[in-house]
Design a protein around this motif. Sequence first.
Motif, PDB file in Angstrom:
ATOM      1  N   LYS A  56      -4.681  -9.476  17.773  1.00  0.00           N
ATOM      2  CA  LYS A  56      -5.639 -10.449  17.017  1.00  0.00           C
ATOM      3  C   LYS A  56      -4.533 -10.916  15.808  1.00  0.00           C
ATOM      4  CE  LYS A  56      -9.595  -8.167  17.786  1.00  0.00           C
ATOM      5  NZ  LYS A  56     -10.294  -8.543  18.944  1.00  0.00           N
ATOM      6  N   GLU A  57      -5.031 -12.185  15.269  1.00  0.00           N
ATOM      7  CA  GLU A  57      -4.193 -12.663  14.330  1.00  0.00           C
ATOM      8  C   GLU A  57      -3.799 -11.798  13.168  1.00  0.00           C
ATOM      9  OE1 GLU A  57      -4.838 -16.656  11.463  1.00  0.00           O
ATOM     10  OE2 GLU A  57      -6.254 -16.461  13.205  1.00  0.00           O
ATOM     11  N   TRP A  58      -4.450 -10.977  12.729  1.00  0.00           N
ATOM     12  CA  TRP A  58      -4.071 -10.026  11.594  1.00  0.00           C
ATOM     13  C   TRP A  58      -3.304  -9.060  11.988  1.00  0.00           C
ATOM     14  CZ3 TRP A  58      -5.661  -5.255  12.714  1.00  0.00           C
ATOM     15  CH2 TRP A  58      -6.830  -5.145  13.738  1.00  0.00           C
ATOM     16  N   PHE A  59      -2.971  -8.440  13.202  1.00  0.00           N
ATOM     17  CA  PHE A  59      -2.402  -7.516  13.665  1.00  0.00           C
ATOM     18  C   PHE A  59      -0.844  -7.642  13.282  1.00  0.00           C
ATOM     19  CE2 PHE A  59      -0.019  -5.054  16.788  1.00  0.00           C
ATOM     20  CZ  PHE A  59      -0.380  -3.731  16.824  1.00  0.00           C
ATOM     21  N   PRO A  60      -0.154  -8.377  13.486  1.00  0.00           N
ATOM     22  CA  PRO A  60       1.299  -8.517  13.189  1.00  0.00           C
ATOM     23  C   PRO A  60       1.686  -8.241  11.704  1.00  0.00           C
ATOM     24  CG  PRO A  60       0.724 -10.385  14.765  1.00  0.00           C
ATOM     25  CD  PRO A  60      -0.394  -9.598  14.191  1.00  0.00           C
ATOM     26  N   TRP A  61       0.959  -9.029  11.040  1.00  0.00           N
ATOM     27  CA  TRP A  61       1.168  -8.926   9.592  1.00  0.00           C
ATOM     28  C   TRP A  61       0.338  -7.432   9.023  1.00  0.00           C
ATOM     29  CZ3 TRP A  61       3.619 -12.832   8.421  1.00  0.00           C
ATOM     30  CH2 TRP A  61       3.762 -13.741   9.113  1.00  0.00           C
ATOM     31  N   LEU A  62      -0.288  -6.750   9.542  1.00  0.00           N
ATOM     32  CA  LEU A  62      -0.579  -5.487   9.092  1.00  0.00           C
ATOM     33  C   LEU A  62       0.513  -4.498   9.667  1.00  0.00           C
ATOM     34  CD1 LEU A  62      -2.805  -3.422   8.169  1.00  0.00           C
ATOM     35  CD2 LEU A  62      -3.463  -3.100  10.726  1.00  0.00           C
ATOM     36  N   VAL A  63       0.955  -4.524  10.818  1.00  0.00           N
ATOM     37  CA  VAL A  63       2.136  -3.720  11.194  1.00  0.00           C
ATOM     38  C   VAL A  63       3.279  -3.907  10.697  1.00  0.00           C
ATOM     39  CG1 VAL A  63       3.327  -2.958  13.259  1.00  0.00           C
ATOM     40  CG2 VAL A  63       1.253  -3.325  13.532  1.00  0.00           C
ATOM     41  N   LEU A  64       3.615  -5.191  10.140  1.00  0.00           N
ATOM     42  CA  LEU A  64       4.733  -5.504   9.331  1.00  0.00           C
ATOM     43  C   LEU A  64       4.644  -5.037   7.921  1.00  0.00           C
ATOM     44  CD1 LEU A  64       5.635  -9.274  10.497  1.00  0.00           C
ATOM     45  CD2 LEU A  64       7.200  -7.373  10.515  1.00  0.00           C
TER      46      LEU A  64
END
Length: 85
Positions: A56-64
């Motif tokens: 999803k679009e929000w997944f990389p930013w959440l994990v980072l």
Amino acid sequence: MWRAFFIALGIMAIIIGFESLIIESADFYSNRGSSPKGLLDPSSIPGQTTTTWKPKEWFPWLVLSVGSLIVIYSFTLPKRFQTAG
């Protein structure tokens, strides 16, 4: 020991976050139905079933962000344990 564990966990989360920023989708192949002969034959399909994962679009930013917070927190662990005991 806990400090090294949390640093490794945070760095892995940061790496996964950067990788999911770069990729559009990932295909996971199952090894069911494959044989050793199929691994040597380049014209065969590696696995019979594949699973496609699209982050999803929000997944990389959440994990980072979670990985960064874990790494920052892990640098304060020695100070917290020294003052407690």
